[in-house]
Scaffold this active site. Structure first.
Site, short mmCIF file in Angstrom:
data_model
loop_
_atom_site.label_atom_id
_atom_site.label_comp_id
_atom_site.label_asym_id
_atom_site.label_seq_id
_atom_site.Cartn_x
_atom_site.Cartn_y
_atom_site.Cartn_z
N ARG A 111 0.80 -1.22 0.00
CA ARG A 111 0.00 0.00 0.00
C ARG A 111 0.83 1.27 0.00
NH1 ARG A 111 -2.81 -3.94 1.95
NH2 ARG A 111 -0.83 -4.44 2.88
N THR A 112 1.77 1.35 0.92
CA THR A 112 2.47 2.61 1.10
C THR A 112 3.27 2.97 -0.15
OG1 THR A 112 2.62 2.13 3.45
CG2 THR A 112 4.04 3.88 2.63
N LYS B 279 26.60 -3.83 -1.82
CA LYS B 279 28.07 -3.70 -1.92
C LYS B 279 28.64 -3.04 -0.68
CE LYS B 279 27.84 -2.86 -6.92
NZ LYS B 279 28.11 -1.83 -7.95
N ARG C 151 11.41 3.65 3.48
CA ARG C 151 10.99 2.71 4.54
C ARG C 151 12.20 1.84 4.88
NH1 ARG C 151 5.75 -1.11 4.53
NH2 ARG C 151 4.89 0.88 5.20
N HIS D 102 5.21 5.83 11.68
CA HIS D 102 4.73 5.70 10.30
C HIS D 102 3.79 6.89 10.07
CE1 HIS D 102 3.52 4.09 6.56
NE2 HIS D 102 3.15 2.88 6.90
#
Ligand code: NCD
Length: 307
Positions: free
Chosen positions: A55-56, A84, A105, A133
């Site tokens: 969703r986000t 890396k 995120r 959030h």
């Protein structure tokens, strides 16, 4: 207002007026999306997701496209230079050269703040570990306003994993502006952490803790259900002890007011039986849909495209 050029790291950086401004703007965007379809022409938004998301990430991307902008980014680090050994700050510095806003995120609490130290463009926290959030909160508040026509004086129950549920942490902070009464419903091991309760104490917000959902369900205007956050457990046995403890089925509605509304940031696992999905009380799919206009409004405000 204070959105232009600003990072969105934590909900406490936004005043009550800021929150109201954002939801008013989102309401306009929801009604008049067509009018704004070229607003972000020439803008690029980066979505850097170091943790799973449906969703986000997709609502940020869809919002950008609907406003005429473009998106770069990744949804897994396996294809990036992070494998890396590149640091988060270096990655942010590089992506700042390619995008006008970076949505990030990350599994680590505090990662969004760290990202903002490497970036020269605004950072939007799309979830940092078990911490916060904030953009989910903006859409949750928007959903509440749309449903109840007001934000003040609501009795809100939070159910499930209140310890690790970042959406709960951010939403309690935002709703604290609106004279709420909170009921934290969870087993002792997943109860709301003390640091958040102390904040509520200092603001004079009324709350109660219980493990017994049915002892409070009749009083609630909103029940905000959460998933037990499996990925935050270091031990499978601990997870097994608490999973599946609360499962809402249709007969739960016998123990609530008819006006109750059930919210959930989603994804659900088993905490809400699909037989509840068609009940008028269930508004979690509508809640997820609201992510688009809210995130569109947020991007436009940060870029100074609307005031
Ligand atoms: C939430 C999250 O990522 O914290 N999901 C979302 O963004 N809607 C809730 C969850 O994963 O349980």
């Amino acid at each position: 207002m204070t959105f232009k050029g600003k990072d969105v790291i934590a909900i406490e950086d936004f005043s009550k007026e800021d929150i109201v401004k954002l939801i008013d703007t989102a309401q306009d965007f929801e009604k008049n999306m067509e009018k704004y379809k070229t607003l972000l022409n020439g803008n690029v938004i980066a979505t850097l997701f170091f943790e799973p998301s449906t969703r986000t990430r997709m609502s940020f991307q869809a919002a950008t496209y609907r406003l005429g902008g473009g998106v770069v980014g990744f949804s897994s680090i396996s294809t990036t230079s992070l494998t890396k050994g590149e640091t988060l700050k270096d990655t942010m510095r590089i992506v700042s050269g390619y995008a006008d806003i970076i949505v990030v995120r990350h599994p680590k609490a505090g990662a969004a703040k760290e990202a903002s130290e490497g970036s020269t463009v605004p950072i939007v926290n799309a979830g940092d570990g078990a911490n916060e959030h904030p953009t989910q909160t903006f859409l949750d508040v928007y959903t509440i306003k749309k449903e109840f026509g007001k934000l003040e004086g609501l009795k809100i129950g939070f159910l499930g994993d209140l310890k690790n549920g970042r959406t709960v942490h951010s939403l309690t902070k935002a709703m604290s502006h609106f004279k709420p009464e909170f009921h934290f419903i969870a087993t002792e091991s997943l109860q709301m952490p003390d640091k958040y309760l102390k904040e509520l104490d200092s603001k004079g917000i009324k709350y109660k803790k219980t493990a017994d959902l049915l002892s409070v369900s009749k009083e609630l205007d909103i029940l905000y259900v959460t998933r037990v956050q499996k990925e935050r457990f270091t031990n499978q046995e601990e997870y097994d002890k608490v999973k599946g403890l609360y499962i809402l089925k249709k007969d739960f509605l016998k123990h609530t007011k008819p006006e109750l509304r059930i919210m959930h940031p989603l994804p659900r696992v088993d905490e809400i039986d699909p037989e509840l999905d068609d009940a008028k009380q269930s508004i979690y799919f509508e809640e997820a849909r609201n992510g688009l206009p809210v995130r569109a409004a947020l991007l436009a405000l940060i870029l100074g495209k609307v005031e």
